[in-house]
Design a protein around this motif. Structure first.
Motif, PDB file in Angstrom:
ATOM      1  N   UNK A  76     -71.069  25.298  41.840  1.00  0.00           N
ATOM      2  CA  UNK A  76     -71.510  26.701  41.768  1.00  0.00           C
ATOM      3  C   UNK A  76     -71.981  27.203  43.125  1.00  0.00           C
ATOM      4  N   UNK A  77     -72.738  26.386  43.821  1.00  0.00           N
ATOM      5  CA  UNK A  77     -73.221  26.772  45.148  1.00  0.00           C
ATOM      6  C   UNK A  77     -72.051  26.983  46.100  1.00  0.00           C
ATOM      7  N   UNK A  78     -71.081  26.071  46.048  1.00  0.00           N
ATOM      8  CA  UNK A  78     -69.907  26.188  46.914  1.00  0.00           C
ATOM      9  C   UNK A  78     -69.140  27.471  46.623  1.00  0.00           C
ATOM     10  N   UNK A  79     -68.982  27.786  45.332  1.00  0.00           N
ATOM     11  CA  UNK A  79     -68.268  29.008  44.940  1.00  0.00           C
ATOM     12  C   UNK A  79     -69.014  30.256  45.424  1.00  0.00           C
ATOM     13  N   UNK A  80     -70.330  30.255  45.293  1.00  0.00           N
ATOM     14  CA  UNK A  80     -71.138  31.397  45.753  1.00  0.00           C
ATOM     15  C   UNK A  80     -71.006  31.568  47.252  1.00  0.00           C
ATOM     16  N   UNK A  81     -71.058  30.451  47.993  1.00  0.00           N
ATOM     17  CA  UNK A  81     -70.902  30.537  49.455  1.00  0.00           C
ATOM     18  C   UNK A  81     -69.548  31.140  49.827  1.00  0.00           C
ATOM     19  N   UNK A  82     -68.478  30.653  49.198  1.00  0.00           N
ATOM     20  CA  UNK A  82     -67.130  31.144  49.505  1.00  0.00           C
ATOM     21  C   UNK A  82     -67.002  32.621  49.144  1.00  0.00           C
ATOM     22  N   UNK A  83     -67.467  32.976  47.930  1.00  0.00           N
ATOM     23  CA  UNK A  83     -67.370  34.362  47.479  1.00  0.00           C
ATOM     24  C   UNK A  83     -68.164  35.300  48.383  1.00  0.00           C
ATOM     25  N   UNK A  84     -69.345  34.849  48.802  1.00  0.00           N
ATOM     26  CA  UNK A  84     -70.180  35.676  49.664  1.00  0.00           C
ATOM     27  C   UNK A  84     -69.532  35.949  51.013  1.00  0.00           C
ATOM     28  N   UNK A  85     -69.003  34.898  51.656  1.00  0.00           N
ATOM     29  CA  UNK A  85     -68.369  35.072  52.965  1.00  0.00           C
ATOM     30  C   UNK A  85     -67.081  35.883  52.845  1.00  0.00           C
ATOM     31  N   UNK A  86     -66.308  35.594  51.809  1.00  0.00           N
ATOM     32  CA  UNK A  86     -65.015  36.282  51.626  1.00  0.00           C
ATOM     33  C   UNK A  86     -65.218  37.777  51.376  1.00  0.00           C
ATOM     34  N   UNK A  87     -66.141  38.094  50.465  1.00  0.00           N
ATOM     35  CA  UNK A  87     -66.380  39.506  50.150  1.00  0.00           C
ATOM     36  C   UNK A  87     -67.011  40.236  51.328  1.00  0.00           C
ATOM     37  N   UNK A  88     -67.845  39.536  52.107  1.00  0.00           N
ATOM     38  CA  UNK A  88     -68.471  40.174  53.269  1.00  0.00           C
ATOM     39  C   UNK A  88     -67.426  40.558  54.308  1.00  0.00           C
ATOM     40  N   UNK A  89     -66.492  39.637  54.591  1.00  0.00           N
ATOM     41  CA  UNK A  89     -65.450  39.953  55.559  1.00  0.00           C
ATOM     42  C   UNK A  89     -64.532  41.051  55.033  1.00  0.00           C
ATOM     43  N   UNK A  90     -64.244  41.022  53.730  1.00  0.00           N
ATOM     44  CA  UNK A  90     -63.412  42.068  53.140  1.00  0.00           C
ATOM     45  C   UNK A  90     -64.052  43.436  53.316  1.00  0.00           C
ATOM     46  N   UNK A  91     -65.345  43.557  53.071  1.00  0.00           N
ATOM     47  CA  UNK A  91     -66.051  44.829  53.224  1.00  0.00           C
ATOM     48  C   UNK A  91     -65.998  45.314  54.669  1.00  0.00           C
ATOM     49  N   UNK A  92     -66.119  44.364  55.606  1.00  0.00           N
ATOM     50  CA  UNK A  92     -66.028  44.739  57.021  1.00  0.00           C
ATOM     51  C   UNK A  92     -64.645  45.294  57.338  1.00  0.00           C
ATOM     52  N   UNK A  93     -63.611  44.635  56.841  1.00  0.00           N
ATOM     53  CA  UNK A  93     -62.235  45.091  57.092  1.00  0.00           C
ATOM     54  C   UNK A  93     -61.945  46.428  56.419  1.00  0.00           C
ATOM     55  N   UNK A  94     -62.547  46.646  55.240  1.00  0.00           N
ATOM     56  CA  UNK A  94     -62.327  47.904  54.528  1.00  0.00           C
ATOM     57  C   UNK A  94     -63.012  49.093  55.201  1.00  0.00           C
ATOM     58  N   UNK A  95     -63.919  48.809  56.129  1.00  0.00           N
ATOM     59  CA  UNK A  95     -64.607  49.905  56.820  1.00  0.00           C
ATOM     60  C   UNK A  95     -63.661  50.694  57.729  1.00  0.00           C
ATOM     61  N   UNK A  96     -62.504  50.122  58.041  1.00  0.00           N
ATOM     62  CA  UNK A  96     -61.508  50.809  58.873  1.00  0.00           C
ATOM     63  C   UNK A  96     -60.155  50.672  58.177  1.00  0.00           C
ATOM     64  N   UNK A  97     -59.532  51.783  57.845  1.00  0.00           N
ATOM     65  CA  UNK A  97     -58.253  51.754  57.133  1.00  0.00           C
ATOM     66  C   UNK A  97     -57.157  51.087  57.952  1.00  0.00           C
ATOM     67  N   UNK A  98     -57.319  51.073  59.283  1.00  0.00           N
ATOM     68  CA  UNK A  98     -56.281  50.513  60.161  1.00  0.00           C
ATOM     69  C   UNK A  98     -56.741  49.207  60.822  1.00  0.00           C
ATOM     70  N   UNK A  99     -57.626  48.473  60.152  1.00  0.00           N
ATOM     71  CA  UNK A  99     -58.153  47.237  60.743  1.00  0.00           C
ATOM     72  C   UNK A  99     -57.130  46.115  60.761  1.00  0.00           C
TER      73      UNK A  99
END
Length: 272
Positions: free
Chosen positions: A3-26
């Protein structure tokens, strides 16, 4: 741990996704050079963090190349951290099972441990194992400091339950040994080593579980009849020490320790 491993992966993955979504042309498709949609950015974020680097999508500008590089470094750090954390935790869990089985092999009850250690003259065979026990218990105690997660690893088998096993060993040291004639128990240094390591463990683990494990039960008076039948020399007032206040307080900690892991004194002594 999963569970901890899944939370770590989900947290990092979603964080980077949000950063990329901040620019439509990223991020762009490497073949068509069209901007990636959110699913493709999710895919890009995943292979960047996993350091796969498939190359079918690429950052659209120098700034996003820097972000991608930093994310890849974060992925490497995550993999390294996971290995350096989970492997020692599993080793620590294996150690507590080893300690439990080690004590269980000496006897199923505190009386049995002493009877099996009695050679007709003294308890030299018990003290031959005392140094190894003290070393393993101290290592297990230090593991609780370094990896608090192992506090939540429980085992329903008596011979693999660390808390039941250490309470049983503590009873040998704290309750039964003072009742045995001093002539038969001469190795005070090894006995003191066990006492100190057990006290340290109990204080650390009892503090961690005190909120969930109120002292409800009462420690029974140990039955020394088996020892007498085996010819073990006992003090005349062999059970008088149980009434001492400091002994009562210590055994209250043992009671809470047992209850926090779902055990009772009946599981230690095998009596009602």
């Amino acid at each position: 741990m999963v569970s901890i491993l899944i939370v770590w992966i989900a947290g990092m993955w979603s964080a980077l996704l949000l950063v990329l979504l901040s620019d439509a042309d990223s991020v762009r498709d490497s073949s068509t050079h069209l901007p990636a949609d959110w699913v493709e950015k999710l895919y890009f974020a995943g292979f960047t963090l996993s350091t796969l680097g498939t190359g079918d999508f690429s950052p659209a500008s120098d700034a996003w190349r820097v972000v991608t590089s930093l994310s890849a470094f974060a992925g490497i750090a995550f993999i390294t951290t996971s290995i350096t954390y989970f492997v020692p935790v599993l080793s620590a869990v294996n150690l507590q099972s080893k300690i439990s089985l080690y004590i269980a092999s000496m006897g199923k009850t505190p009386q049995a441990i002493l009877i099996n250690s009695w050679n007709g003259k003294d308890f030299s065979s018990f003290f031959d194992n005392a140094s190894d026990l003290a070393d393993m218990i101290m290592q297990h105690t230090l593991n609780h400091r370094s990896y608090p997660m192992i506090h939540y690893y429980h085992n329903s088998r008596e011979d693999k339950s660390i808390k039941r096993s250490l309470v049983m060993l503590d009873e040998v040291v704290l309750v039964l040994m003072p009742a045995v004639s001093e002539d038969s128990c001469k190795d005070k240094l090894k006995l003191k080593m066990l006492r100190v390591t057990l006290d340290t463990y109990i204080d650390i683990v009892k503090g961690a579980s005190s909120k969930n494990s109120p002292d409800k039960g009462t420690a029974p008076e140990p039955d020394l009849c088996e020892l007498r039948e085996e010819g073990v020399p006992l003090h005349e007032d062999a059970t008088g020490y149980v009434a001492r206040q400091e002994v009562k307080q210590h055994r209250q900690k043992l009671t809470a320790l047992l209850e926090s892991d779902g055990w009772t004194w009946q599981d230690v002594y095998g009596t009602g």
